[in-house]
Design an enzyme around this catalytic site. Structure first.
Site, short mmCIF file in Angstrom:
data_model
loop_
_atom_site.label_atom_id
_atom_site.label_comp_id
_atom_site.label_asym_id
_atom_site.label_seq_id
_atom_site.Cartn_x
_atom_site.Cartn_y
_atom_site.Cartn_z
N VAL A 107 1.01 6.90 -0.51
CA VAL A 107 0.33 6.00 0.41
C VAL A 107 -1.09 5.75 -0.07
O VAL A 107 -1.81 6.69 -0.39
CB VAL A 107 0.28 6.62 1.83
CG1 VAL A 107 -0.44 5.71 2.81
CG2 VAL A 107 1.68 6.95 2.33
N CYS A 108 -1.48 4.48 -0.11
CA CYS A 108 -2.83 4.11 -0.49
C CYS A 108 -3.63 3.85 0.78
O CYS A 108 -3.60 2.76 1.34
CB CYS A 108 -2.81 2.86 -1.38
SG CYS A 108 -4.43 2.41 -1.97
N LEU A 109 -4.30 4.89 1.25
CA LEU A 109 -5.15 4.80 2.43
C LEU A 109 -6.45 5.51 2.07
O LEU A 109 -6.43 6.71 1.77
CB LEU A 109 -4.45 5.46 3.63
CG LEU A 109 -5.15 5.38 4.97
CD1 LEU A 109 -5.31 3.94 5.44
CD2 LEU A 109 -4.39 6.18 6.02
N ASN A 117 0.79 -1.23 0.00
CA ASN A 117 0.00 0.00 0.00
C ASN A 117 0.83 1.28 0.00
O ASN A 117 0.28 2.37 0.15
CB ASN A 117 -0.95 -0.01 1.20
CG ASN A 117 -1.75 -1.29 1.27
OD1 ASN A 117 -1.54 -2.08 2.18
ND2 ASN A 117 -2.61 -1.53 0.30
#
Length: 183
Positions: free
Chosen positions: A110-112, A103
């Site tokens: 950042v993949c959030l 992620n």
């Protein structure tokens, strides 16, 4: 009525007294909200916030040192840049530590979900910190930025764990070199 007038007069005098020392800038909505968020922080023991300039609350670093999971013993630094649109717009968060993670890509993006489509103004800096910490405890291969790491996690958890350990010790995964990030 007289009391109200005297309060207004007192406030005016305080403002003019402050004005003689230099022009006092009014805090923006973003600055007021970030001040509130920082004051109400409830950091887990694995996280710490660093301000390079204590007068600038809109730019700071978060250090996460997971104490369990694949990334136990690592030290990961994130930069936060809070824009003037905060809290209506999420802060920009980048991972400054190169990490082998499904992620987080190699550029630090950042993949959030709460930093993108699921952001709501009621969310706080604390919400983001807990979300980032959760990414280290439970990497999500279903929504990857680093597709290669996600595939390895899905297909061979043991190899994924070995790759994480090698990257945190400082070493190559394929042709990519990772700096040591163990505490």
């Amino acid at each position: 009525m007289i009391k109200l007038f005297s309060l207004k007069q007192q406030k005016k005098e305080e403002e003019s007294a402050g004005g003689t020392k230099g022009s006092s800038k009014k805090a923006s909505a973003a600055q007021l909200r970030i001040q509130k968020d920082i004051n109400e922080l409830n950091l887990p023991k694995t996280c710490e916030i660093e301000f390079s300039d204590h007068d600038d609350l809109l730019n700071f670093k978060l250090v996460i040192c997971p104490d369990e999971g694949f990334y136990k013993g690592g030290k990961f630094v994130f930069s936060f840049k809070v824009g003037q649109g905060y809290p209506h717009d999420p802060p920009k968060v980048k991972c400054e530590t190169m990490v082998y993670h499904p992620n987080i890509d190699l550029e630090g993006n950042v993949c959030l979900n709460i930093l993108r489509e699921d952001w709501k103004p009621v969310l706080t800096i604390n919400s983001i910190i807990y979300g980032l910490q959760y990414l280290f405890l439970e990497p999500n291969p279903e929504d990857p930025l680093n597709k290669e790491a996600a595939e390895v996690l899905q297909n061979n958890r043991r190899l994924f764990e070995q790759n994480v350990q090698r990257s945190m010790r400082g070493g190559y995964i394929g042709s990519t070199y990772f700096e040591r990030c163990l505490k």
